[in-house]
Every structure is written in C-alpha cells, then in structure tokens.
Scaffold this motif. Structure first.
Motif, PDB file in Angstrom:
ATOM      1  N   ALA A   1       0.841  -1.184   0.001  1.00 56.01           N
ATOM      2  CA  ALA A   1      -0.177  -0.072   0.091  1.00 56.01           C
ATOM      3  C   ALA A   1       0.990   1.166   0.157  1.00 56.01           C
ATOM      4  CB  ALA A   1      -1.038   0.010   1.234  1.00 56.01           C
ATOM      5  N   PRO A   2       0.381   2.431  -0.608  1.00 54.26           N
ATOM      6  CA  PRO A   2       1.318   3.624  -0.839  1.00 54.26           C
ATOM      7  C   PRO A   2       1.300   4.108   0.767  1.00 54.26           C
ATOM      8  CG  PRO A   2      -0.321   3.615  -2.392  1.00 54.26           C
ATOM      9  CD  PRO A   2      -0.593   2.457  -1.550  1.00 54.26           C
ATOM     10  N   ALA A   3       2.696   4.513   1.006  1.00 54.71           N
ATOM     11  CA  ALA A   3       3.000   4.840   2.364  1.00 54.71           C
ATOM     12  C   ALA A   3       3.960   6.095   2.143  1.00 54.71           C
ATOM     13  CB  ALA A   3       3.335   3.878   3.022  1.00 54.71           C
ATOM     14  N   SER A   4       3.887   7.090   3.051  1.00 55.69           N
ATOM     15  CA  SER A   4       4.908   8.171   3.068  1.00 55.69           C
ATOM     16  C   SER A   4       5.905   8.085   4.234  1.00 55.69           C
ATOM     17  CB  SER A   4       4.099   9.372   2.957  1.00 55.69           C
ATOM     18  OG  SER A   4       5.074  10.542   3.261  1.00 55.69           O
ATOM     19  N   PRO A   5       7.299   8.032   3.888  1.00 53.05           N
ATOM     20  CA  PRO A   5       8.197   7.988   5.124  1.00 53.05           C
ATOM     21  C   PRO A   5       7.978   9.126   6.060  1.00 53.05           C
ATOM     22  CG  PRO A   5       9.181   7.836   2.972  1.00 53.05           C
ATOM     23  CD  PRO A   5       7.798   8.264   2.521  1.00 53.05           C
TER      24      PRO A   5
END
Length: 609
Positions: free
Chosen positions: A61-65
C-alpha cells in the motif's frame, strides 16, 4: 526500374514512412505494455520497501516516510539503503548510479543505443531501494531509464538497425513516463528533446504510439485522476502574466544554481580518498539528518507537490521544504546514488514559485497573481531551465494537473527560464556530465542544409567527359595540355551515342602504361550517379556508400545522359550561402550597435560568427 538503370548505381530511394515503421510501431506498442507493467512493479516495490524500512510491515500500500515514528533511528535507514546501492553499483553495474536520463543519452549517442541487459533489472531495483529507504528522489527517472533499457534490450534481441533500436529505446522511455504520470504528449516531447535528437516520422510515430498505449493502460488500471491535485484556476491577467515571465527568469537562475551545485558536489566526492561505492552512504547521512528535522523531504514526495499546487502550505513551510529538499537531494544525487531528478526539481521549483507568488500577492495585490499558478509555473520553469526540454516542461505541467488556464503562464514562464538558462549555462543538468567526458551533445534541431538543395542546383555544367573509344594516349595528351577542364580529378566516360558507361580518374589515365588501349578498358565498375532532383544529402550519402569523390548528374528521364558532375568540393561550397547569411546578420548587428554608440571589436564579432 527501367532497363537503362539496371547497371547504374543510384542513391537508395528514401521515404518518410515504410513497412519498417509499421514493424517498429508494433514492437513499440508491445514494449509500452511491458513498460507500464514495469512502472507498476517499481511503484509497488518502492511501497513495499518503504513500509518495511519505516513502518516494519509487509505491505504494497502507498506509504509516506514523512509519517514515520522512528525518531533518531531514521538516520540509519537511508544509510543502510545506500550501502546496498553502493554494493550493487560496485558488483553489478556502475551505470545504475545517477538519475538515468544522461546515461540513456550516452548510450544513444555513443553506443548505438545498446544498454547492457542487466540494467533492465539493476536500475529499477537499486532505485526502489534508494527511494524506499528515504532517498529524496522521484520514481519517474528510474522508470524512464527502465523503459529505455527494455526498448534497447528488445532492439538487441531482434535484427534491426541502430536507428530503429534508438527509436525503441525512446519509445520505452516515453512509455515509462506516460505510465507514471499519464502525460503521453509530454513523454513524446521529452523523448524528442532529450533522446531522439531528431524529428522524423519514422521515429516519432512509434514513440507516440508507445506513449499513448502506456497512458491507455494506466487508465485501464484505474488511474484516472491527474497525477497532481490542483483546484481550478482563473485566467491570468496581463500584469500577472508579466510577473510569471519574471518568475520564470528567476527560476532559470535557480536551475543554473542547482545544476552547478550538483556537479560541484560530485567533484567534491571525487576527491574523497576512498572507493566510490561508499559515497552514497555518505550522501545518505545528509538524507537522514535532513529527514529527521524535515520529514517531508524523505521519499518521492509527490504529496508535497499536491500541497504546493493546492495552496495548502504557508510561507514558512514552503521556505523550509524548498531549502531542505534541495539540500537533501543535491547531496544525495551528487554522491552517485540511484534516483530521479524530476520530482525533486518540481518540488523545489514549485516551492520557490509559490513563495514568490505569495510575496507578490501580499505586496502587489493589483497584479492578480495566484500563488498556486506561480507554484505551477515555478515547477515547470525550473525543469525547463535545468533540462532545456522547453515544450516537454510546459505540456507536462498541463497534463499532470489538467489546468488549461495554466497553459499561457506556463509557456511564458518556461520560455523565460529557458532563455536565462541558455544565456548563462552552456550545458544542461542532463548533458553536463557527458560534456565533461569530452562528448558533444546536439543542442539544436535544424533542417539539414544539404537536404534543402538539389544536386542539379550546384553541379558543374556541362560536365567534361572522355570518349570511350579514344585511346589512353589521346586522353593523357588532353590532361597534360592544361586546356579548360583538363585539371579535373575525375571524368565521366561516354560512348559514341553520348551515353554514360563509367567514370575514370586522372590517376587512372596518367598511370596506365598501355597508351594504345581505349579509355573504355579503364572503366572497372558500373557508374555511380545521382539524379538532378536528388538532394545534396542523398548525394553525400551516396558518395560515402560508393567510396567515390564525384558523381555524374543525370535526369530520371534520360539516366544515361550526363548533364553535370557533382564533387565533394561542390558539397562544401553549398554551405557557403548559409555561412554568408550568418556573417551578414552578424555584420548588420555590429553596424546597428555602432550607430547606437556601442562598438563591438571585430575580433569578438569574428569569434561569435
């Protein structure tokens, strides 16, 4: 071809489009599907690595650091990823270093578009590791490079020409960009401006079909929204457009500064006393430190662009994001890790544009400047200035936001950035590395001067011929007589009916020992000729193919009747009109400045001309 032409060697017929274009177009469509799948795979791989590295979970799933909760441990994650990239570069391929497009340009220009097959795997994998562990890069550069590598691999597996392989490389790169952003027209323009170095139907058609196919696949996969979120904007006023021109000029300066900073950092790393495989880890220290204080700088950061274009960031946040992103990106890219330049430049340029737009809206509200449009112009203008891909930058910003009212400000601002960058910087961020290696990269695409002039226009008429039945002794006497035409180096040989049977050189006649034999006996090959309506480009290519320095000029209606002769000197003289026009223009400028009281030294004028 009529019987009279069967034993004549004429220039190969040329056509803008033929059956080979259909074949390459079909291959490009198949390649586009593969590039789309590669783009999807790389995007998922980046998401998986991001989730594992920053959140300790196995998910695509898309994830932002930026949302991590690692605390000081965030300093370690980019370094670990950079160490893996350094090992891959050392023991896999050094070509994975950098952002991909200059490396693809190098293969196109100097290696017949042959990208090593292992790059098809190593480039996306190394980029996924670098970006997934917090590298401040976009996925688009590696995807473009991977699409190009797929095209090159396909071209190496099949029996096609180097030009066709170049077309497939560009088609794969354009498909990769189109699959990532849904920007097929900008992808085609980028391929033309940075990879093809030409505008011909036989190359543009396959590239366009590949970009369209990849974009269609993206839509079929459910990616229907624009790549960047931006609310509708109103048409710009005249004063606002004037501001966007000045904004573009300022971003042209920023593009120059960013380019010089990147290569200055590269030079600093090259002076380090240890192996380059460790350099990315040093650059990753900057990624971690900056990321600790400014989490938004970690990873791809497309959400940052959304926030800039939507006007959701305050002035202080814009200043922090722009400066910190530049610091992190420049140090990381200069260290030689694997990543792209488009997203970082868009973030930095968009932030700077929005900052200046907010200032203008506050200080000069009468101008009607929209900070969101200023961010859009800044995003595209810095890339136009840095890459010199003017049209691709304008269209890309439009396609990724679908804001038609932004087109006019984009064109104005990007043109100003392009102008400033071209005036102050000799090479772009894409070509500087190649130039430092001594390579010359085409920067202008102009119509071939020789292709606009026919052989009949410059051929020497009438041609001085030798009779086939004359003896060598008689011909030798003519050559030594210093008569008009006797000093030529080559002579068409004609029979009693005045029809061409071959060509002999002055050396053939003067070195033949048997003076009693006929000139006919000295003709050793079918004559290579050129038609009077053939272009000088076709004639020059024909000379190279046949290994001759002169060609009899004939008409298509009477191909055995010589009407003139074309030599290498004639080809050089054909450039005289172009050079004279340039000199006359320069002289007119000098005279105009002198009338205005400003004299230009003749030496400086001559150097520029």
């Amino acid at each position: 071809m009529s019987p009279t032409l069967e034993d004549l060697r004429v220039p190969a017929p040329s056509a803008a489009v033929d059956g080979r274009v259909v074949l390459v177009s079909g291959l490009a469509i198949v390649l586009a599907v593969a590039a789309f799948l590669a783009a999807e795979l790389l995007t998922s791989l980046i998401a998986i690595i991001t989730n594992v590295a920053f959140f300790g979970r196995l998910s695509a799933a898309p994830a932002s650091p930026a949302e991590h909760h690692l605390g000081l441990f965030v300093l370690v994650v980019p370094i670990a990823g950079a160490l893996v990239v350094g090992l891959m570069a050392r023991y896999g391929s050094q070509a994975i270093r950098g952002h991909g497009i200059p490396e693809a340009m190098e293969q196109v220009l100097f290696n017949q578009s042959r990208i090593p097959p292992r790059m098809t795997l190593l480039k996306p994998l190394s980029a996924a590791i670098a970006i997934g562990t917090g590298g401040p890069f976009g996925a688009e550069g590696p995807i473009i490079a991977t699409g190009g590598a797929l095209g090159s691999l396909l071209g190496q597996l099949l029996r096609i020409t180097a030009d066709e392989r170049k077309t497939l490389l560009a088609a794969g790169a354009a498909a990769g960009m189109s699959a990532t952003f849904g920007s097929p027209v900008a992808a085609v323009l980028l391929a033309i401006e940075l990879l093809l170095f030409e505008y011909r139907p036989r190359s543009v058609i396959p590239v366009a079909l590949a970009a369209a196919t990849a974009s269609a696949a993206r839509l079929a996969a459910g990616h229907t929204a624009p790549a960047f979120e931006m609310p509708p904007v109103a048409p710009s006023t005249g004063p606002a457009l004037a501001f966007y021109v000045l904004l573009g000029a300022a971003l042209g300066l920023a593009a120059m500064g960013a380019t010089r900073a990147i290569y200055a950092i590269e030079e600093a790393f090259e002076r380090l006393p240890f192996h380059w495989m460790w350099w990315p880890a040093i650059g990753a220290v900057a990624i971690g430190v900056v990321g600790y204080f400014a989490p938004r700088t970690l990873g791809v950061g497309y959400s940052n662009i959304d926030d800039i274009l939507s006007g959701r960031l305050a002035l202080a946040a814009l200043v922090s994001l722009s400066l910190m992103k530049f610091l992190s990106w420049s140090l990381a890219l200069g260290s030689g890790t694997s990543g792209g330049t488009l997203a970082p430049l868009f973030t930095i340029g968009g932030g700077l544009g929005a900052i200046l737009g907010l200032a203008a809206a506050a200080l000069l509200p009468g101008l009607g400047v929209d900070p969101r449009v200023a961010g859009l112009v800044g995003m595209a203008a810095i890339f136009a200035g840095a890459s010199r891909a003017l049209l691709a930058s304008v269209v890309f910003a439009f396609e990724t936001t679908r804001q038609p009212m932004g087109l006019l400000p984009l064109l104005a601002g990007c043109s100003a950035a392009f102008l400033v960058s071209s005036l102050l910087m000799r090479h772009s961020i894409m070509t500087e590395k190649l130039a430092r290696r001594g390579a010359r990269v085409p920067a202008e695409y102009a119509a071939d001067h020789l292709g606009q002039i026919t052989a009949g226009e410059v051929a020497s008429r009438p041609a001085v011929t030798l009779a086939a039945d004359d003896t060598v002794e008689a011909a030798r006497a003519f050559l030594l007589s210093q008569a008009e035409g006797a000093r030529h180096q080559g002579f068409p040989v004609v029979d009693g009916r005045g029809e061409l049977i071959g060509v002999v050189t002055q050396r053939d006649v003067l070195t033949e020992q048997a003076g009693a034999i006929s000139i006919r006996r000295l003709v050793r090959r079918p004559p290579a000729v050129v038609f009077e309506d053939s272009s000088l480009r076709e004639a020059a290519d024909h000379m190279v193919t046949e290994g001759v320095g002169r060609l009899p000029v004939v008409s298509r209606q009477a191909p055995r009747k010589v009407i003139g002769i074309l030599t290498r000197s004639d080809l050089l003289d054909a450039h005289r009109s172009r050079i004279d026009a340039g000199q006359r223009r320069e002289q007119a400028l000098v005279a105009a400045k002198q009338r205005g009281g400003v004299a230009i030294p003749a030496q400086a004028s001559a150097e520029r001309s």
